[in-house]
Structure formats: structure tokens, C-alpha cells
Design a protein around this motif. Structure first.
Motif, PDB file in Angstrom:
ATOM      1  N   UNK A 182     -39.844  19.655  -3.213  1.00 26.82           N
ATOM      2  CA  UNK A 182     -39.400  20.225  -4.485  1.00 26.82           C
ATOM      3  C   UNK A 182     -40.545  20.061  -5.476  1.00 26.82           C
ATOM      4  N   UNK A 183     -41.059  21.156  -5.986  1.00 27.09           N
ATOM      5  CA  UNK A 183     -42.254  21.110  -6.833  1.00 27.09           C
ATOM      6  C   UNK A 183     -41.977  21.665  -8.222  1.00 27.09           C
ATOM      7  N   UNK A 184     -42.923  21.414  -9.137  1.00 26.65           N
ATOM      8  CA  UNK A 184     -42.795  21.809 -10.538  1.00 26.65           C
ATOM      9  C   UNK A 184     -41.444  21.333 -11.067  1.00 26.65           C
ATOM     10  N   UNK A 185     -41.192  20.055 -10.897  1.00 25.87           N
ATOM     11  CA  UNK A 185     -39.862  19.493 -11.104  1.00 25.87           C
ATOM     12  C   UNK A 185     -39.516  19.296 -12.573  1.00 25.87           C
ATOM     13  N   UNK A 186     -38.234  19.258 -12.835  1.00 22.95           N
ATOM     14  CA  UNK A 186     -37.679  18.961 -14.153  1.00 22.95           C
ATOM     15  C   UNK A 186     -36.473  18.057 -13.939  1.00 22.95           C
ATOM     16  N   UNK A 187     -36.378  16.974 -14.707  1.00 20.65           N
ATOM     17  CA  UNK A 187     -35.253  16.049 -14.617  1.00 20.65           C
ATOM     18  C   UNK A 187     -34.479  16.104 -15.920  1.00 20.65           C
ATOM     19  N   UNK A 188     -33.163  16.225 -15.826  1.00 25.88           N
ATOM     20  CA  UNK A 188     -32.322  16.349 -17.008  1.00 25.88           C
ATOM     21  C   UNK A 188     -30.972  15.678 -16.757  1.00 25.88           C
TER      22      UNK A 188
END
Length: 481
Positions: A182-188
């Protein structure tokens, strides 16, 4: 799966169903065949080449997938990309372990069932799906996406990933083997209460998917672009039925299908289901189609514990074809890999949208689709008619038309499943899924003509297998499938 040869269930030719009264619907549009009734040979592998990655999939005149092309996320073997991705995943310092439902969603995403999604949702996509039941495509148009497809991480994982500044993580199975990157990740933030309330319309305890995949999940969600190392396999003897959207489109084109009508179910097929499916085909022929093909598409992901397991359902479906209840020459049997939410009108949009991506331009929807009983009260959780009504006006599904059907029930006068005739209502018996399962558990025979004998025998043998040995105090418990 998209790089594999397709395996298609085929059986000896049987008589085709007769035609019935004429209907007129524009052939270019997607249709929903709506049933208001109770929803309730050896396989031969036929290899067909899968479509290239990103192909627009208009083969045989089939409807285009959402976004105009299938988004296939399995790394190709050609050019060494698969081997390179495996090395990349092994070298990444951060690993997110996939649970059973997470793996099913990786499968769904990797084959393009959720096209145009390219991975687990980032926050923008999550909010759009949660609040609009749709996401905005690259062209600015709204594409239906009624259930969030997300991956949870816990506080410790979030802190470690953020502290390192990592932009990619490896997704691994329960043996720590890399499955995907999983690339160019964002955590929210994972606001569980909001997610549950908006998806199910209630936060009552006892919702099966919530208990399985949300309650004990992490409080953060991680989204990004997904690339899967190799096709997802389950090695359960059923992988030959798990055809990707590209494989299904190739098979429909091979059969020269000019209409494809999908029937999803998570229960055994009884003759009322078969009546609806064969009558759908008759109607399509009367509408001017020359070769409508049925996609019999049982749900193959997570289901609640009291549902009949997938392996038993597939064996029962084989008997339905062997005994001629459905026409094998105009039927493709395959497994839909999605987990089941039991989220009623919200979820049925997902079921319809995914089948469009597989090439289906008609979708049979029955009474209370994707519904269940209220977990705390003695009533249905959803209005039985809301599913078909929602499908007729859902954002991103504007191409859908409704083709209504009459109620199907057991006709005691003719000893078969038939469309309900209110002028002689005393002749009809309604047999619910709960009643059907109860009969099988107690080894009681249903009325003649309710289900093919071989299919009923499969059910009885399954419930017999749950019976404890003599002297044991209670019935063996079924587990969530």
C-alpha cells in the motif's frame, strides 16, 4: 485472479425456457430485475484468456465498467514486476497484518469489482462513500460506492509509521507473508460509531459484520494505492469458481451474450429462485435479446454463523444445474468474493455496482435484499421494499431500470413453486429461509417441487454433520463463514 485462466462451470445441454409476454426496454441500459417474492454434473474447466490490465472491456457489446475500464491491481509476471514487488514488500519496515475480512477486500479491490477504486479508501473517498454512497471519479462524475472499503490500524502502528515518515507499508497474511504493498498512504481517524450508524442505520449490538470486522479493529484507517503481489487464492477447492470481472467478461463474450443478468444469493437455490431466473430470461428474450446469459453469483466472503457455508451452497448449486432446474447452457456459476454486511438498501447498491463491473446489465433483486432481522427486536431491520426503491434512484446508478416480478410461493394445487395468484391465495404456502433451514435440520422433507431432490439432500447432509455424536449434550455450533 485476473491473470489466471478462467474456469467456467459447464454441463450438458438442456431444453431452453419458453418465451412469455413482451416487454420493451432500451437494450443499451443497465436493468434491475426486481422480484417481490420470497428470496429464498461435474464441472469442466474451460480456459479463456483474461482481459489485459486496464482494458476498456466492451467485448461483445457488454456494458462498460464504472470509470470506463476495470482497475486491476495484481502485479503482472511479465517484465519481472511481480518478483520486484515481492522484494519491495519484504524490505519494507512497516507491516500491517490482514484479517480474514481485510483479505477479502484486497481480493475485491485487486480484481476491479470496486472500479474505479485503486486501493483502500483515503479519507476523502471514505467520507464520500459514507455520506453520499458514491465517490467522485477522475472525470468529476459520481460513481456509486455505498460501503466503505477501508483498512484499520491501531495506535502503535500509526505512531510508528508517522514517526518514520514512511509512505508505503507491506500488507501481510497471518503467517507474515507479504500479500500486497500500500503506497502513498494516508492515515486518518476511524470513527466507528459514525461508520456503523450511517452504514446500517443503527448502532444496536449484534450486527454480524460489525462484530467481525469493526468492533475490535484499530481506531485509525490507512488508505493508499494498492498493488497485490499475486492473485488471491483460498485453496479450499473452490478457487476455480472465483472468476474475476475480466474473466467473466471474456466468458460472456465467448458465449456471445447480448444481455447478462446477475442473481446474487447467500442461500441455497430453491425452485422459487429458479422460477424468477428463468422468467427473467424469458422476458429478456421477449425484449429482443437473442442470447441472455444468467450469472448465478453466490456471495463468497464473510457470512454470519447461521447462514449455510459457501462450500455447501456451491455443492447445492451444482445439483440445481445437474438436475435441470436451471439451464447450464445459459448459466455461468461463479463466486462473488465480497464479505456480507447485512446492511440492506445501503449494501444492495454495492452488490449491483460490482456486477456492472463484471459485465451484467440486469440485476435480479428480491424482497429485503441484504437484509436481516433486527439484532435486538423481533422485526426486520429494513423495510422489505426499500432495496429496490433505493436502487432506482441511487447516485451513480442512474442507468439502472427496474423490471418488476410477481411474488413467488409454493403452489399446493400444482405442487410446485409458482407466481402468487391472489384469487386463490389459500393454495399458496410461503416458505422462508428460516423455515427451509429448520426443515433440513429436522430431516423433514419440504413439499414436492420446492427444491430439487439432490439439492435438498446436500442441505440435509450438512445439518446432519452438525449433529453431535450420540450422548453429546448439544448441537455443534456453526461458525461464521
Amino acid at each position: 485472479m485476473a491473470t489466471q485462466a478462467a474456469f467456467v462451470v459447464k454441463f450438458p445441454q438442456l431444453a431452453r425456457p419458453s418465451r412469455v409476454h413482451s416487454l420493451s426496454v432500451p437494450p443499451a441500459r443497465v436493468g434491475i430485475a426486481v422480484s417481490r417474492g420470497h428470496a429464498g454434473n461435474k464441472a469442466v474447466a474451460a480456459a479463456t484468456a483474461s482481459a489485459p490490465r486496464g482494458v476498456r472491456c466492451r467485448a461483445g457489446g457488454l456494458i462498460e465498467p464504472d470509470g470506463g475500464k476495470l482497475v486491476e491491481l495484481v502485479a503482472p509476471e511479465e517484465g519481472g514486476r511481480r518478483a520486484a514487488l515481492r522484494r519491495e514488500a519484504a524490505a519494507l519496515p512497516h507491516r500491517v497484518r490482514l484479517g480474514r475480512v481485510d483479505t477479502e477486500w484486497v481480493h475485491v479491490l485487486s480484481e476491479g469489482w470496486a472500479s474505479p477504486l485503486r486501493g483502500f479508501m483515503r479519507e476523502t473517498e471514505f467520507l464520500q462513500a459514507l455520506h453520499f454512497n458514491a465517490v467522485r471519479g477522475d472525470d468529476g462524475g459520481m460513481v456509486n460506492m455505498s460501503v466503505p472499503i477501508v483498512l484499520a490500524v491501531d495506535d502503535a502502528q500509526r505512531r510508528a509509521i508517522l514517526a518514520s515518515g514512511a509512505t508505503s507499508v507491506a500488507l501481510v497474511d497471518d503467517h507474515d507473508r507479504p500479500v500486497a504493498v500500500l503506497s502513498d498512504i494516508e492515515i486518518y481517524k476511524h470513527n466507528k460509531e459514525e461508520r456503523i450508524a450511517r452504514t446500517w442505520g443503527t448502532t444496536a449490538p449484534g450486527l454480524p459484520y460489525v462484530e467481525e470486522a469493526i468492533t475490535n479493529a484499530g481506531d485509525w484507517l490507512i488508505g493508499g494505492d494498492l498493488e497485490v503481489i499475486e492473485p488471491i487464492k483460498y485453496n479450499d477447492g473452490l478457487d476455480q469458481y472465483r472468476l474475476s470481472p475480466a474473466q467473466l467478461r471474456e466468458e460472456f463474450a465467448r458465449r456471445n451474450a447480448d444481455a447478462v443478468f446477475a442473481f446474487q444469493l447467500r442461500n441455497p437455490v430453491h425452485n422459487g429462485h429458479a422460477l424468477l431466473m428463468t422468467d427473467t430470461r424469458r422476458r429478456l428474450l421477449d425484449m429482443g435479446y437473442k442470447n441472455p446469459v444468467l450469472l448465478l453469483h453466490p456471495l463468497g466472503g464473510f457470512t454470519k454463523a447461521d447462514d449455510v457455508p459457501l462450500s455447501v451452497r456451491m455443492k447445492q448449486h451444482e445439483k440445481v444445474l445437474e438436475e435441470g432446474v436451471l439451464n447450464p447452457e445459459s448459466t455461468v456459476v461463479a463466486i462473488f468474493p465480497s464479505p456480507m454486511h447485512y446492511a440492506g438498501p445501503t449494501e444492495v447498491q454495492w452488490h449491483a455496482k460490482a456486477r456492472i463491473n463484471a459485465g451484467a446489465n440486469f440485476y435480479i433483486v428480491g424482497r429485503d435484499p441484504a437484509g436481516m432481522g433486527h439484532p435486538m427486536e423481533k422485526r426486520d431491520l429494513y423495510d422489505a421494499d426499500h432495496g429496490k426503491k433505493v436502487l432506482s434512484m441511487a447516485p451513480g446508478l442512474e442507468r439502472l431500470n427496474i423490471l418488476p416480478f410477481k411474488v413467488a410461493a409454493y403452489d399446493r394445487k400444482y405442487n410446485k413453486m409458482n407466481f402468487f395468484d391472489p384469487s386463490r391465495k389459500e393454495d399458496f404456502l410461503f416458505i422462508s429461509g428460516t423455515k427451509m433451514r429448520g426443515l433440513a435440520k429436522n430431516r423433514e422433507s419440504p413439499p414436492d417441487g420446492f427444491m430439487c431432490p439432490g439439492g435438498w439432500k446436500v442441505l440435509v447432509e450438512y445439518y446432519d454433520s452438525l449433529t453431535p455424536p450420540e450422548g453429546s449434550p448439544k448441537l455443534r455450533e456453526a461458525v461464521a463463514a
